[in-house]
Design a protein around this motif. Structure first.
Motif: not given
Length: 362
Positions: A8-10, A14-16, A22-25, A341-345
């Protein structure tokens, strides 16, 4: 149980990293400097002396609206500035522009704030939008920076000019490329002969005379915070058809420059292109000079997610006789929220933890 919590921590890490870095690039990699077409070049203007010379690369950003102490919650300020910082630095790293123009409304509360808060906001601006020494950065005044025409004070005007070296009318010439940019203070073009307008008109006439005396017969690029006069955005070529306000009539001297001021600028400067801001929405429109030649105008959306879900910036490749524009999207905030929201259900994770606890008890 510990192994599950480590997973869960990993996942959280990753999502953070993805949503905040990364999403900006990834999104900006979908954009690039526009390639010039030899067919579209202006054959009435002398081409560059060196045919192999690369075009000048210019980035335009508008309406950052850095929050002050009045209008925004501290977390809202933190979030918006982080988003703009990551977007700007990612774009600067990927595109390496030669020049960057900020088209006004740098601050949200500059027209109200004290000198001390103003200095802090300017320092934040230079920290968020820092550039290397080989990149030139210029700023225009917006109504949120100094107030609308009727509300501009000598003190606010002086501190803005001092902070950003921004007179009412400014000419910037890229000597190697022989390309002129004319930057104007939109609030100084009311045409009421006040000190503000009289000074702006004087500076404009001096620049026009300099352009006429120039041996290089290239037309300038006009930059303004307020768009040139148009009745509404109904006839714009909109980037997105989601704007509910595109048919609302524009108020002269408030939403756009007056028709008189716009015609005066087009007549005197005869610009080849116009870039504006202020409305927070994208719009492409065209004006016609006295000889019937089309003058394109791009109104650039806000760069802040506080003003829209889909901010953007604009890239311009330009030579003495050729130019082309790219409109670059930034990540949608709704997409970022959806990813979290999708990844952190949380309900699913909670059920899994409860299941593991039950199994361990058994």
């Amino acid at each position: 149980m510990l192994h599950f919590l480590a997973r869960i921590a990993c996942l959280l890490l990753f999502i953070f990293i993805y949503c905040e870095f990364l999403i900006y690039y990834f999104v900006l990699l979908g954009c690039s400097w526009p390639q010039l077409s030899k067919i579209d070049q202006d054959f009435t203007v002398k081409p560059p002396n060196n045919p192999n010379k690369k075009p000048l690369h210019v980035m335009f950003i508008a309406d950052t609206h850095l929050l002050g102490s009045r209008e925004g919650h501290w977390f809202d300020k933190l979030r918006r500035e982080w988003q703009m910082y990551r977007s700007f630095q990612s774009a600067r790293f990927l595109f390496e522009p030669h020049i960057i123009f900020f088209l006004g409304d740098i601050t949200d509360e500059g027209k109200w704030c004290s000198d001390h808060e103003w200095e802090n906001t300017v320092a934040r601006f230079h920290s968020l939008f820092s550039v290397p020494t080989n990149t030139k950065l210029y700023v225009l005044a917006g109504n949120h920076d100094i107030g609308f025409h009727y509300d501009v004070s000598d003190g606010r005007l002086e501190r803005f000019e001092k902070s950003f070296q921004a007179p009412h009318v400014r000419s910037i010439t890229i000597d190697d490329d022989h390309i002129d940019f004319i930057l104007i203070n939109s609030m100084a073009f009311e045409g009421d002969q006040c000190r503000l307008c009289a000074r702006a008109e004087k500076e404009l006439n001096e620049i026009v005379n300099d352009l006429h005396r120039s041996e290089i017969s290239t037309k300038p690029v006009l930059l303004s915070h307020f768009p040139l006069y148009r009745v509404s955005d109904a006839n714009c070529s909109l980037w997105r058809q989601s704007s509910s306000s595109k048919f609302v009539p524009h108020k002269q001297r408030h939403d756009v420059l007056s028709q008189e001021a716009s015609e005066n600028l087009l007549k005197k400067l005869k610009p080849r292109l116009v870039f504006t801001a202020h409305t927070h929405d994208f719009c492409y429109t065209e004006h016609t000079d006295v000889k019937g030649k089309i003058i394109p105008e791009w109104t650039i959306p806000s760069f802040s997610w506080r003003n829209r879900d889909d901010p953007s910036l604009m890239l311009l490749s330009i030579t003495t006789n050729n130019e082309r524009v790219s409109h670059c999207r930034l990540p949608r905030e709704s997409t970022v929220f959806w990813s979290y929201e999708k990844e952190l259900d949380y309900k699913k994770i909670s059920l899994q933890i409860k299941s593991i606890r039950i199994i361990n008890k058994c």
